[in-house]
Design an enzyme around this catalytic site. Structure first.
Site, PDB file in Angstrom:
ATOM      1  N   ALA A   1     -27.636  16.180  17.839  1.00 17.29           N
ATOM      2  CA  ALA A   1     -27.976  17.220  17.128  1.00 17.29           C
ATOM      3  C   ALA A   1     -29.501  17.977  17.828  1.00 17.29           C
ATOM      4  O   ALA A   1     -29.766  19.019  17.678  1.00 17.29           O
ATOM      5  CB  ALA A   1     -28.290  16.929  15.786  1.00 17.29           C
ATOM      6  N   CYS A   2     -30.315  16.863  18.481  1.00 18.76           N
ATOM      7  CA  CYS A   2     -31.552  17.219  18.704  1.00 18.76           C
ATOM      8  C   CYS A   2     -31.977  17.213  20.213  1.00 18.76           C
ATOM      9  O   CYS A   2     -31.636  16.164  20.752  1.00 18.76           O
ATOM     10  CB  CYS A   2     -32.411  16.262  17.750  1.00 18.76           C
ATOM     11  SG  CYS A   2     -31.977  16.186  16.274  1.00 18.76           S
TER      12      CYS A   2
ATOM     13  N   ASN B   1     -37.765  18.894  17.821  1.00 19.91           N
ATOM     14  CA  ASN B   1     -36.201  19.490  17.512  1.00 19.91           C
ATOM     15  C   ASN B   1     -36.547  20.565  16.589  1.00 19.91           C
ATOM     16  O   ASN B   1     -37.595  20.690  16.064  1.00 19.91           O
ATOM     17  CB  ASN B   1     -35.163  18.540  17.140  1.00 19.91           C
ATOM     18  CG  ASN B   1     -35.603  18.074  15.825  1.00 19.91           C
ATOM     19  OD1 ASN B   1     -36.739  17.750  15.323  1.00 19.91           O
ATOM     20  ND2 ASN B   1     -34.438  17.811  14.939  1.00 19.91           N
ATOM     21  N   PRO B   2     -35.470  21.562  16.338  1.00 17.85           N
ATOM     22  CA  PRO B   2     -35.675  22.603  15.529  1.00 17.85           C
ATOM     23  C   PRO B   2     -36.151  22.498  13.982  1.00 17.85           C
ATOM     24  O   PRO B   2     -36.879  23.241  13.457  1.00 17.85           O
ATOM     25  CB  PRO B   2     -34.414  23.300  15.329  1.00 17.85           C
ATOM     26  CG  PRO B   2     -33.645  22.808  16.520  1.00 17.85           C
ATOM     27  CD  PRO B   2     -34.099  21.634  16.908  1.00 17.85           C
ATOM     28  N   CYS B   3     -35.656  21.391  13.425  1.00 20.46           N
ATOM     29  CA  CYS B   3     -36.295  21.043  11.988  1.00 20.46           C
ATOM     30  C   CYS B   3     -37.540  20.062  11.934  1.00 20.46           C
ATOM     31  O   CYS B   3     -37.940  19.962  10.876  1.00 20.46           O
ATOM     32  CB  CYS B   3     -35.072  20.531  11.349  1.00 20.46           C
ATOM     33  SG  CYS B   3     -33.779  21.848  11.160  1.00 20.46           S
TER      34      CYS B   3
ATOM     35  N   SER C   1     -23.999  16.628  12.424  1.00 18.65           N
ATOM     36  CA  SER C   1     -22.742  17.409  12.576  1.00 18.65           C
ATOM     37  C   SER C   1     -22.283  17.407  13.988  1.00 18.65           C
ATOM     38  O   SER C   1     -20.796  17.240  14.093  1.00 18.65           O
ATOM     39  CB  SER C   1     -23.135  18.517  12.277  1.00 18.65           C
ATOM     40  OG  SER C   1     -23.368  18.902  10.903  1.00 18.65           O
TER      41      SER C   1
ATOM     42  N   THR D   1     -26.074  20.143   6.109  1.00 20.19           N
ATOM     43  CA  THR D   1     -24.612  20.150   6.019  1.00 20.19           C
ATOM     44  C   THR D   1     -24.230  18.787   5.743  1.00 20.19           C
ATOM     45  O   THR D   1     -23.140  18.560   4.730  1.00 20.19           O
ATOM     46  CB  THR D   1     -23.822  20.442   7.270  1.00 20.19           C
ATOM     47  OG1 THR D   1     -24.721  21.372   7.900  1.00 20.19           O
ATOM     48  CG2 THR D   1     -22.685  21.189   6.795  1.00 20.19           C
TER      49      THR D   1
ATOM     50  N   PRO E   1     -33.005  16.706   7.778  1.00 22.55           N
ATOM     51  CA  PRO E   1     -32.809  17.626   6.331  1.00 22.55           C
ATOM     52  C   PRO E   1     -31.466  17.377   5.783  1.00 22.55           C
ATOM     53  O   PRO E   1     -31.167  17.613   4.653  1.00 22.55           O
ATOM     54  CB  PRO E   1     -32.755  18.912   7.022  1.00 22.55           C
ATOM     55  CG  PRO E   1     -33.069  18.923   8.623  1.00 22.55           C
ATOM     56  CD  PRO E   1     -33.135  17.583   9.163  1.00 22.55           C
TER      57      PRO E   1
ATOM     58  N   GLU F   1     -38.134  16.822  12.695  1.00 18.53           N
ATOM     59  CA  GLU F   1     -38.134  15.484  12.385  1.00 18.53           C
ATOM     60  C   GLU F   1     -38.048  14.448  13.699  1.00 18.53           C
ATOM     61  O   GLU F   1     -37.948  13.453  13.197  1.00 18.53           O
ATOM     62  CB  GLU F   1     -36.875  15.329  11.295  1.00 18.53           C
ATOM     63  CG  GLU F   1     -35.495  15.314  12.087  1.00 18.53           C
ATOM     64  CD  GLU F   1     -34.777  16.724  12.014  1.00 18.53           C
ATOM     65  OE1 GLU F   1     -35.683  17.559  11.837  1.00 18.53           O
ATOM     66  OE2 GLU F   1     -33.769  16.793  12.228  1.00 18.53           O
TER      67      GLU F   1
ATOM     68  N   GLY G   1     -29.229  21.731  18.746  1.00 22.14           N
ATOM     69  CA  GLY G   1     -30.470  22.400  18.558  1.00 22.14           C
ATOM     70  C   GLY G   1     -31.579  22.060  19.625  1.00 22.14           C
ATOM     71  O   GLY G   1     -31.763  20.970  19.906  1.00 22.14           O
TER      72      GLY G   1
HETATM   73  O1  CDP Z   1     -26.436  18.254   8.027  1.00 23.97           O
HETATM   74  P1  CDP Z   1     -26.508  18.106   9.744  1.00 23.97           P
HETATM   75  O2  CDP Z   1     -26.293  17.098  10.352  1.00 23.97           O
HETATM   76  O3  CDP Z   1     -25.646  19.373  10.082  1.00 23.97           O
HETATM   77  O4  CDP Z   1     -27.924  18.649  10.168  1.00 23.97           O
HETATM   78  P2  CDP Z   1     -29.332  18.418   9.658  1.00 23.97           P
HETATM   79  O5  CDP Z   1     -29.691  17.292   9.329  1.00 23.97           O
HETATM   80  O6  CDP Z   1     -29.588  19.626   8.737  1.00 23.97           O
HETATM   81  O7  CDP Z   1     -30.109  19.042  10.884  1.00 23.97           O
HETATM   82  C1  CDP Z   1     -30.537  18.099  11.814  1.00 23.97           C
HETATM   83  C2  CDP Z   1     -30.632  18.569  12.883  1.00 23.97           C
HETATM   84  O8  CDP Z   1     -29.439  19.477  13.610  1.00 23.97           O
HETATM   85  C3  CDP Z   1     -31.733  19.963  13.245  1.00 23.97           C
HETATM   86  O9  CDP Z   1     -33.035  19.650  13.122  1.00 23.97           O
HETATM   87  C4  CDP Z   1     -31.523  20.567  14.162  1.00 23.97           C
HETATM   88  O10 CDP Z   1     -32.047  20.003  15.589  1.00 23.97           O
HETATM   89  C5  CDP Z   1     -29.943  20.602  14.547  1.00 23.97           C
HETATM   90  N1  CDP Z   1     -29.173  21.639  13.947  1.00 23.97           N
HETATM   91  C6  CDP Z   1     -28.845  22.870  14.499  1.00 23.97           C
HETATM   92  O11 CDP Z   1     -29.382  22.649  15.703  1.00 23.97           O
HETATM   93  N2  CDP Z   1     -28.229  23.773  14.226  1.00 23.97           N
HETATM   94  C7  CDP Z   1     -28.015  24.058  12.828  1.00 23.97           C
HETATM   95  N3  CDP Z   1     -27.652  25.038  12.443  1.00 23.97           N
HETATM   96  C8  CDP Z   1     -28.374  22.915  12.006  1.00 23.97           C
HETATM   97  C9  CDP Z   1     -29.029  21.771  12.533  1.00 23.97           C
END
Ligand code: CDP
Length: 561
Positions: free
Chosen positions: A86-87, A268-270, A71, A414, A411, A272, A115
């Site tokens: 993102a991470c 990172n938060p999720c 994202s 989004t 994950p 991975e 995140g």
């Molecule tokens: O689909 P998208 O690219 O939005 O993100 P994701 O695959 O669901 O999440 C990937 C990583 O983005 C997560 O592990 C977080 O590090 C970060 N993330 C975040 O910081 N805040 C969010 N609301 C969603 C994801």
């Protein structure tokens, strides 16, 4: 451009499309893909690449939703906020200065859409002495609450909720407080928690011996605990709230590609992406559901997409700015990227393979092995064109490669909505449901609709009945072979969730985002057994979610990491 469904349009309009100062949307979805493609491809110029041709290829692979970057890249590439990852993982040392420095860095990262993960294991325990003031220390959990409040105030780039991972080593004297922290409502709402275990902990369990809790400030043993009882407490809390997850730090460290640069203590938060302190990672995912030819995988197309995906992400590193100088330096040294997959369940449906069957594990293995091999082939080729990542020579990689890691299974919370496919490698939750984000999105499984219509059933009537149901196995009118293909996360036994996660992990450099679902009737012992099996399967981490648990988890309904 392949046409977008209404869910994808809504998500794009609400969160991704550029707006002017008055808040008016000023770009179309196709213009978004052009903006991102142009920005990323501009990186090619420095290496003598063909900018225009690359831009066209990047645009196509995104517009056709074959591959989407994470994202922050979609939101920020080609804008003033040029932060594309993102991470992140930030270090937290045992001093007020370090804690508040990390806090301010966190705020900047969240503002730019990233995140953050932290290990709080170096902080002295609650009640320990504070030399400077002669006071008593408040301990890691108390400081985590400050990060939590700050996160609450700073929505990511105003567009999504900030997310954090809090890690504490199992040998920390505050481990019980940490493990139980989310037992109370509304505590650490913006955190996922992971307790970091290692070989010494599991060996103590196997040997039936006491386990030492050590003050990280003095290295003194504070007390000994029964490791089995501690594991049970972790399982109890995970049973109740879904938190904490368990990390296997020794397995993670064994895969650290640059051990000379430091040890990995957090993700990172999720979960991975295990990262060194100050590292960041840009992710992107291949939509497997768009790589099917009849009832087989379109391997040639998949190869092409993976190669392009690695290039997209390597260019994203080139183009990204980072809010903290230390992060920019570290990222320049290791250039970690994470190509992953989404739409795995959709792929299985197209291949007519039930998610719950042994064949699904074979597909997982074959697909990820291929993605992994091709991602590395692409990184080797980039190294020939652009040189290996600067820390390569002292890394574990024998041949020159452009990136310290190439694969991660995210994950795709989004971006899977944008691609219109099932999320990551997760089984579906329902065939039709309301997703409670952005004012409510109505999601339905097109493959299910097509299949039941082909059998002469009225899909509209059926979906009304199935809406928000977490299983379709008890619906008599649906033919058995259809039921088998649309087993939900709740229908599948934990061992199948784990087997699929393990198959992907065997061919993934970083880690794999997966939730192991358990029925409401599962016991604490069942949760414990998932943890043990996860360790036996060499997973890097594991997250469980029991139906009906009081979710305090960040990022959504149940699944998150
Ligand atoms: O689909 P998208 O690219 O939005 O993100 P994701 O695959 O669901 O999440 C990937 C990583 O983005 C997560 O592990 C977080 O590090 C970060 N993330 C975040 O910081 N805040 C969010 N609301 C969603 C994801």
């Amino acid at each position: 451009m392949a046409s977008l469904d209404s869910v994808a349009r809504t998500v794009l309009r609400r969160r991704y499309l550029r707006r002017d100062e008055t808040g008016e949307v000023v770009e179309t979805p196709d213009e978004l893909f052009h903006r991102v493609a142009a920005d990323l491809a501009s990186a090619e110029a420095a290496f003598g690449g063909d900018v225009d041709a690359t831009e066209a290829r990047f645009h196509e692979v995104m517009a056709e939703r074959l591959f989407l970057p994470n994202s922050p890249t979609l939101m920020n590439a080609g804008t003033d906020l040029q932060q594309l990852a993102a991470c992140f993982v930030l270090p937290v040392e045992d001093s007020i200065e370090s804690i508040f420095e990390a806090l301010s860095q966190t705020a900047c990262i969240h503002q730019s859409g990233g995140g953050t993960g932290f290990s709080f294991s170096k902080l002295r325990p609650e009640g320990d002495v504070v030399g400077k003031t002669g006071g008593v220390a408040s301990g890691p959990v108390s400081f985590m609450q400050i990060f939590d409040s700050a996160t609450e105030q700073i929505k990511q780039g105003g567009r999504r909720r900030g997310a954090n991972m809090g890690v504490l080593h199992v040998s920390h004297p505050d481990v019980e407080t940490f493990v139980s922290a989310k037992g109370e409502a509304d505590v650490l709402r913006n955190f996922n928690l992971s307790v970091a275990t290692d070989a010494a902990f599991w060996d103590a369990i196997d040997a039936g011996e006491p386990y030492d809790l050590v003050n990280p400030r003095t290295d003194e043993i504070v007390r000994q605990v029964d490791p089995e009882a501690l594991l049970e407490l972790v399982a109890e809390m995970a049973w109740e709230t879904g938190d904490p997850g368990v990390l296997f730090l020794d397995t993670i460290e064994a895969a650290n590609p640059t051990p000379q640069l430091g040890h990995i203590e957090a993700t990172n938060p999720c979960g991975e992406v295990p990262l060194l302190p100050y590292e960041a990672c840009v992710l992107g995912s291949v939509n497997l559901a768009a790589h099917v030819d009849g009832e087989t995988v379109d391997w040639d197309r998949l190869r092409e997409t993976v190669h392009l995906g690695v290039r997209v992400l390597d260019d994203a590193i080139e183009r990204s700015t980072f809010p903290v100088p230390e992060i920019a330096e570290r990222v320049a040294e290791t250039r970690k990227v994470g190509v992953g997959v989404m739409g795995f369940h959709d792929l299985l449906v197209d291949l007519r393979v039930p998610y719950g069957s042994p064949a699904a594990v074979e597909v997982a293995e074959a697909v990820m092995r291929f993605v992994h091999d091709e991602a590395w082939a692409a990184s080797r080729q980039l190294a020939e064109e652009r040189g290996p990542f600067p820390a390569w020579e002292s890394s574990v990689h024998e041949t020159p490669v452009r990136n310290a890691t190439t694969t991660t299974v995210a994950p795709t919370g989004t971006i899977s909505l944008l691609a219109g496919c099932s999320a990551g490698i997760e089984p579906i939750y329902n065939v039709a449901y309301t997703k409670h984000v952005l004012g409510g999105l109505e999601i339905r499984n097109d493959r299910f609709v097509d299949m039941v219509e082909a059998r002469g059933l009225d899909a509209e009537v059926l979906l009304e009945d199935l809406h928000d149901r977490t299983t379709i196995q008890d619906v008599e009118s649906i033919p058995d072979d259809v039921k088998r293909l649309f087993q939900t996360a709740h229908d599948l036994p934990p061992r199948q969730h784990l087997a699929v996660q393990a198959a992907f992990q065997r061919h993934t450099d970083n880690a794999v985002s997966k939730t192991v679902n358990l029925p409401a009737s599962a016991s604490v012992a069942d949760v414990e057994s998932v943890f043990r099996t996860a360790r036996e399967l060499d997973l890097k981490g594991v997250t469980v979610f029991r139906s009906g648990a009081s979710t305090g988890q960040v990022l959504g309904e149940a699944p998150r990491r």
